[in-house]
Enzyme design. Structure first.
Site, PDB file in Angstrom:
ATOM      1  N   CYS A 359       0.834  -1.200   0.000  1.00 39.14           N
ATOM      2  CA  CYS A 359       0.000   0.000   0.000  1.00 39.14           C
ATOM      3  C   CYS A 359       0.873   1.256   0.000  1.00 39.14           C
ATOM      4  CB  CYS A 359      -0.990  -0.031   1.159  1.00 39.14           C
ATOM      5  SG  CYS A 359      -2.389   1.092   0.908  1.00 39.14           S
ATOM      6  N   HIS A 444      -3.572  -5.316   1.048  1.00 40.84           N
ATOM      7  CA  HIS A 444      -3.342  -5.744   2.431  1.00 40.84           C
ATOM      8  C   HIS A 444      -3.849  -7.178   2.587  1.00 40.84           C
ATOM      9  CE1 HIS A 444      -2.343  -1.750   3.938  1.00 40.84           C
ATOM     10  NE2 HIS A 444      -3.417  -1.263   3.360  1.00 40.84           N
TER      11      HIS A 444
END
Length: 520
Positions: A359, A444
């Site tokens: 991310c 994630h």
């Protein structure tokens, strides 16, 4: 809710609010434990937290962002997480401001004064509006479940915030929930904390404080019992449990680095490596680090040692460096450069030593970042290790992707404003790419997919020159279930479960005494 326990569409299930004398007293763990104990008894139960402040969040199947603690409590209750379980989420962007996520969607960036105070900034978050939203969510959960176990935030005795409180006594009074206060005896002063918490509340609030629960006790409980008897004499309220100190217990709780499966694996008896070598993982402890729970699945592998670092020299012996998610990508990038970590990561890449960006970490590995949304910093050069350009969009991406990588099925979730344009690379990697030994993705949770995690670790070990072999039978999901069962065992074996059931089913006891002085 009417006085007879009925909502506008029918009868409501039972409820309980788990408050705490302090932050990190164990509210999240106790809430999860009660949920697991109840569901094992055949009770249809759901967790609830009206307002959460955390950088650790999760995406539900309907695309709503909620706190990870509530997602894990839902797992404890064996129900699908939903926005109803955490209607208000605050994601700090600095010491003074947070993004406000309402019913799973971001609605604005507000200062603490704007959120808790008055004025134009508070337009999204007027107390009446938010209290109405959270009570509606709680009612809906109570209509569809036998019981709802609610978690408070911080302490109910934060008298400076009581007027705008919607997560502690505000919701307890609105929904007429009995409150059990948890205290961490390992910190010391638990009796003073229980008494002081109660005595600082107004008479109207004190009527809902139904009992206390001691957490993290070490030693012989009989030595504690005289104090518990005196506390009952002083307050008129029982202690409904004394939970022993247990190593390695916890769930994804707000922002505490100690409280995750990673910590559990470190503190328990770790199996030796399956191969000849261990694998060392260094995670850069960037500012505003978010969803660092991504590396818990790595730490669950026998022979994988995970540590958080903030100095360049700590990367020297690492076989894998992870740049984790962050709520402030540009700020974290500047921090890497100031500390010499950026140069150390670039050297690793030139030497063919593994780096993984997740991310915000993925965004930092790219060529440039255009940010007129989060940091409003304009165009900032990235580390230049991946052929990626990132532009921050006003809309937040919230998704639950699934796919294939390294020949294995992978599932994950996405929470980001940055939109990545990937222009090449040696190999596609989830939605990102790989160049040499540098990998980057927005996903994630991908490392929780067991087959993919093992395939990735084999690639890392090969690049690092380590004779590390992933164990063939490590199941992260099974380890998490075992963790949640241990929490349920704690409640079942060390709490007064009859007393807890009476509170959940019957509500607030009558005649609880007032303890002076009360709130000013």
């Amino acid at each position: 809710m009417s006085g007879d326990g009925r909502g506008p569409a029918g009868p409501l299930g039972g409820g309980l609010l788990v408050a705490g004398t302090t932050s990190d007293a164990g509210k999240s763990v106790v809430t999860a434990g009660i949920c697991r104990w109840l569901v094992r008894k055949g009770v249809k139960v759901a967790p609830f937290k009206a307002q959460n402040m955390s950088l650790n969040s999760f995406v539900t199947r309907e695309g709503a962002e909620i706190g990870r603690a509530q997602a894990m409590q839902a797992a404890a209750a064996r129900v699908e997480p939903s926005a109803l379980m955490n209607p208000v989420l605050l994601k700090p962007g600095s010491d003074r401001s947070s993004q406000v996520v309402l019913m799973g969607k971001p609605v604005g960036e507000l200062s603490a004064q704007g959120y808790f105070g008055d004025g134009e900034q508070a337009r999204y978050t007027g107390r009446e509006q938010l209290l109405g939203t959270v009570t509606d969510c709680l009612e809906e959960l109570r209509r569809t479940h036998d019981a709802v176990i609610c978690e408070g935030a911080g302490s109910p005795a934060e008298i400076n915030l009581r007027r705008t409180d919607i997560v502690n006594m505000g919701i307890a009074r609105a929904a007429r929930l009995p409150v059990v206060v948890v205290g961490d005896i390992d910190r010391g002063g638990v009796f003073a904390s229980f008494f002081g918490t109660t005595a600082l509340l107004s008479e109207a609030d004190q009527r809902f404080i139904a009992g206390y629960l001691v957490n993290k006790f070490r030693g012989d409980v009989s030595l504690l019992e005289p104090g518990l008897d005196m506390l009952r004499d002083l307050t008129g309220r029982p202690t409904v449990g004394v939970l022993p100190y247990a190593h390695g217990l916890g769930i994804d709780e707000e922002d505490g680095l100690r409280v995750s499966l990673r910590g559990a694996v470190r503190e328990s008896v770790v199996a030796p490596p399956h191969g000849a070598d261990v694998l060392r993982v260094a995670v850069a402890a960037v500012p505003l680090m978010s969803n660092f729970t991504d590396v818990d699945a790595l730490a669950a592998e026998p022979g994988v040692v995970v540590r958080f670092v903030d100095r360049a020299e700590e990367l020297a012996d690492a076989d894998l460096v992870v740049l984790p998610g962050t709520r402030g990508t540009v700020r974290a990038l500047a921090w890497l450069r100031e500390r010499g970590l950026a140069d150390a990561v670039a050297r690793r890449a030139r030497e063919g030593r593994p780096v993984l960006g997740i991310c915000g970490g993925f965004q930092m590995l790219g060529e440039r970042i255009e940010d007129d949304v989060e940091a409003k910093a304009g165009t900032v050069p990235g580390l230049g290790l991946l052929p990626v350009r990132v532009r921050f969009a006003a809309a937040k991406t919230l998704a639950r992707p699934a796919g294939t990588a390294l020949g294995e099925h992978v599932e994950g979730y996405e929470i980001h404003h940055g939109v990545a344009e990937v222009a090449g690379g040696d190999e596609e990697f989830l939605d990102g790419c790989r160049v040499g030994s540098v990998w980057g993705t927005h996903w994630h949770g991908s490392l929780e997919s067991d087959g993919f995690r093992r395939a990735f670790l084999r690639r890392v070990a090969e690049a690092a020159g380590r004779a590390f072999v992933p164990a063939p039978d490590t199941s992260f999901g099974a380890l998490r279930e075992e963790q949640l069962d241990r929490l349920g065992d704690l409640i079942e074996e060390h709490a007064d479960t009859d007393a807890l059931l009476r509170l959940i089913e019957d509500g607030v006891p009558e005649g609880l005494p007032f303890i002076p002085p009360g709130a000013p």
